[in-house]
Structures are given as structure tokens and as C-alpha cells.
Design an enzyme around this catalytic site. Structure first.
Site, PDB file in Angstrom:
ATOM      1  N   ASP A  61       0.813  -1.223   0.000  1.00  0.00           N
ATOM      2  CA  ASP A  61       0.000   0.000   0.000  1.00  0.00           C
ATOM      3  C   ASP A  61       0.848   1.276   0.000  1.00  0.00           C
ATOM      4  O   ASP A  61       0.314   2.376   0.176  1.00  0.00           O
ATOM      5  CB  ASP A  61      -0.912   0.019   1.244  1.00  0.00           C
ATOM      6  CG  ASP A  61      -2.163  -0.831   1.045  1.00  0.00           C
ATOM      7  OD1 ASP A  61      -2.781  -0.714  -0.033  1.00  0.00           O
ATOM      8  OD2 ASP A  61      -2.514  -1.600   1.954  1.00  0.00           O
ATOM      9  N   HIS A 165     -11.461   6.871   5.275  1.00  0.00           N
ATOM     10  CA  HIS A 165     -10.748   7.992   5.876  1.00  0.00           C
ATOM     11  C   HIS A 165     -11.633   9.242   5.794  1.00  0.00           C
ATOM     12  O   HIS A 165     -12.536   9.306   4.960  1.00  0.00           O
ATOM     13  CB  HIS A 165      -9.469   8.297   5.078  1.00  0.00           C
ATOM     14  CG  HIS A 165      -8.366   7.309   5.263  1.00  0.00           C
ATOM     15  ND1 HIS A 165      -7.872   6.534   4.239  1.00  0.00           N
ATOM     16  CD2 HIS A 165      -7.640   6.991   6.347  1.00  0.00           C
ATOM     17  CE1 HIS A 165      -6.885   5.774   4.686  1.00  0.00           C
ATOM     18  NE2 HIS A 165      -6.715   6.027   5.967  1.00  0.00           N
ATOM     19  N   CYS A 252      -4.586  10.459  -1.851  1.00  0.00           N
ATOM     20  CA  CYS A 252      -3.680   9.488  -1.217  1.00  0.00           C
ATOM     21  C   CYS A 252      -2.382   9.291  -1.977  1.00  0.00           C
ATOM     22  O   CYS A 252      -1.412   8.812  -1.414  1.00  0.00           O
ATOM     23  CB  CYS A 252      -4.294   8.097  -1.132  1.00  0.00           C
ATOM     24  SG  CYS A 252      -6.032   8.018  -1.128  1.00  0.00           S
TER      25      CYS A 252
HETATM   26  C1  CIR Z   1      -5.388   1.159   2.625  1.00  0.00           C
HETATM   27  O1  CIR Z   1      -6.415   0.532   2.882  1.00  0.00           O
HETATM   28  O2  CIR Z   1      -4.652   1.623   3.503  1.00  0.00           O
HETATM   29  C2  CIR Z   1      -5.041   1.390   1.171  1.00  0.00           C
HETATM   30  N1  CIR Z   1      -5.380   0.252   0.400  1.00  0.00           N
HETATM   31  C3  CIR Z   1      -5.738   2.604   0.641  1.00  0.00           C
HETATM   32  C4  CIR Z   1      -5.337   3.860   1.346  1.00  0.00           C
HETATM   33  C5  CIR Z   1      -6.007   5.054   0.803  1.00  0.00           C
HETATM   34  N2  CIR Z   1      -5.504   6.221   1.440  1.00  0.00           N
HETATM   35  C6  CIR Z   1      -6.204   7.306   1.672  1.00  0.00           C
HETATM   36  O3  CIR Z   1      -7.412   7.352   1.414  1.00  0.00           O
HETATM   37  N3  CIR Z   1      -5.585   8.326   2.234  1.00  0.00           N
END
Ligand code: CIR
Length: 262
Positions: A61, A165, A252
Site C-alpha cells: 500500500d 478515511h 492518497c
Molecule cells: C489502505 O487501505 O490503507 C489502502 N489500500 C488505501 C489507502 C487510501 N488512502 C487514503 O485514502 N488516504
């Protein structure tokens, strides 16, 4: 909302093994890499100097580089991501942020905090309490911000299980204006701000990003696009399908910095 630099990390060979709650099938790595390259180009178009870090095969990730750090004009803070599989991303980012900021602070155990839970409204910050961010982590961040002259407010997302989030549901596109999903919680810091609510079916598009004179938006959400253009914004749509499969949005994929201080 002025940015001069961005830090990105390329998705790695194990990208498909990252965390996800989306039920959209596994991502195609080649397509993800080309979408990532377009994203980097878009930031260059917005005038940013972009550093793309090499993929880190150990952390699937880790291309979601927004979560292990918070950057402000007053400095940088490494977080303690709430997902155990992502905790190690912090150590790999530390030397990178030290290059830009010199010293870098950190969230300490038992605090947990994901950068995706922190929304900068223009020197005022909303901090989401989520499955990834606990009250201890939010409290440490809030004190760190206060020491730097910034106000903050926590927003409890317990009743909003669809929001992984905070920023899954809100973007600040101007000092006085946010884009939100329907039903986004009330917060004092949002008082007096105009809320642009995305329509049902376009929730994913609420995670757009304002970068200098443009708004980067996920491609395929025409109603929000039309609304933003109607308000006079220059938009830049980007295909995000492979990141969406892994629960990731536009914000992200980068840490956006303003290093032209003062
Ligand atoms: C996670 O679940 O941590 C990652 N697959 C996706 C993170 C996405 N990040 C964000 O929305 N800030």
C-alpha cells in the site's frame, strides 16, 4: 493551497496484495503504473516539482504515500498508520522527508493516525477518528498543530462506516469551499464554508484535489466535473480505476508541499 513540490511512490509488484474493502476485483499493475505516471504528469502541469520514489515491494500500500505523513508549511510529521501492515512505511519515508524539512516529528505509540484522516482547510485542520486514527493519535497531531499556530477539530466517523478515511468524504477546494459526500458530519470549522455535495453515485469523486490553479478529479464522474467547471475551476480529470480497486483516491497518491515559505 499553493504547492511547489510533490512526493509520490510508484506502485510495486505486490500492489494487488494491499488492503481493500472495495469489491471491484484485483488491479492491473501495468494500468495502475500508467495511471500513476499520468497523475505525476498532471502535478507537473500544475507547476509542481515531482519526486517519484521507487516502489517498495515490502509494502503493497506504500504508493498511498499520503497516509504515513502529514506535511504543512510549518513542518512535517510522520504518522503511525492504523493498519499494522502499513506501520513500516513510516521508516522508509523518514529520510525522504528529512531531505525536504530537516527535522521531522513523529506520532508515538499508542497513537494511531493516517494522513488520509487529516483535511487542511487552509491552516485549519479537521482530523477524522476512524478505524485507522484513534483519539490518542488525533490528540498528538492536534497538539503538534497547535504548537505551530494551527487550529484543529476532530470529527468522529464512527457513524460513517463507508468512509475509510475523513478525506474519502471531503476535499477543501478553496478557503471557503469544500466538496463533500452527502451526509458528511457537521464540524464547527466548516461553519460558514460552502458545501458542494456530490450526487449519489459520485461519492468516489469527493476525493478530488486542488493543486494551484486546477482541480484534479477522478474521471468518470460528469456531474461533479460540470459543477466545478460551472463554478469557474479548471479541472483535470484522471483515470483512477486501479487505485479505486484498492480503496485509494487522488489525495492518497501524493504528499503536496509548499516549500516557498514566508
Ligand atoms: C489502505 O487501505 O490503507 C489502502 N489500500 C488505501 C489507502 C487510501 N488512502 C487514503 O485514502 N488516504
Amino acid at each position: 493551497m499553493h504547492f511547489t513540490h510533490a512526493i509520490l511512490r510508484r506502485p510495486g509488484e505486490h500492489f494487488a496484495e494491499g488492503l481493500t474493502r472495495a469489491d471491484e476485483g484485483p488491479p492491473d499493475l501495468d494500468l495502475a503504473l500508467s495511471q500513476h505516471a499520468r497523475y505525476a504528469e498532471a502535478l507537473v502541469t500544475c507547476g509542481l516539482q515531482v519526486e517519484v520514489l521507487a516502489a517498495d515491494a515490502e509494502y503493497p500500500d506504500s504508493c498511498f504515500v499520503e497516509d504515513p505523513a502529514i506535511v504543512t508549511e510549518a513542518g512535517a510529521l510522520l504518522t503511525r498508520p492504523g493498519a499494522p501492515s502499513r506501520l513500516g512505511e513510516v521508516a522508509t519515508l523518514r529520510p525522504v522527508l528529512q531531505r525536504y524539512f530537516g527535522s521531522v516529528s513523529s506520532i508515538a505509540a499508542p497513537g494511531l493516525l493516517d494522513g488520509g484522516d487529516v483535511c487542511d482547510l487552509g491552516g485549519r485542520f479537521l482530523i477524522g477518528l476512524s478505524e485507522r486514527t484513534n483519539t490518542e493519535g488525533a490528540g498528538q497531531l492536534s497538539r503538534w498543530l497547535e504548537e505551530r499556530g494551527y487550529r484543529s477539530e476532530t470529527v468522529d466517523l464512527a457513524d460513517h462506516p463507508r468512509l475509510l478515511h475523513l478525506k474519502t468524504g471531503i476535499t477543501a477546494i478553496d478557503e471557503g469551499r469544500v466538496v463533500v459526500v452527502p451526509g458528511f458530519p457537521v464540524a464547527r470549522l466548516l461553519d460558514g464554508m460552502e458545501r458542494i455535495e456530490v450526487e449519489a453515485g459520485e461519492e468516489y469523486a469527493a476525493n478530488c484535489i486542488r493543486v494551484n490553479d486546477r482541480v484534479l478529479v477522478a474521471a468518470g464522474y460528469p456531474r461533479l466535473l460540470e459543477r466545478l467547471e460551472g463554478l469557474g475551476y479548471r479541472t483535470l480529470p484522471l483515470s483512477m480505476s486501479e487505485f479505486r480497486r484498492m480503496d485509494g483516491g487522488l489525495s492518497c497518491l501524493s504528499l503536496r508541499l509548499n516549500l516557498r515559505r514566508g
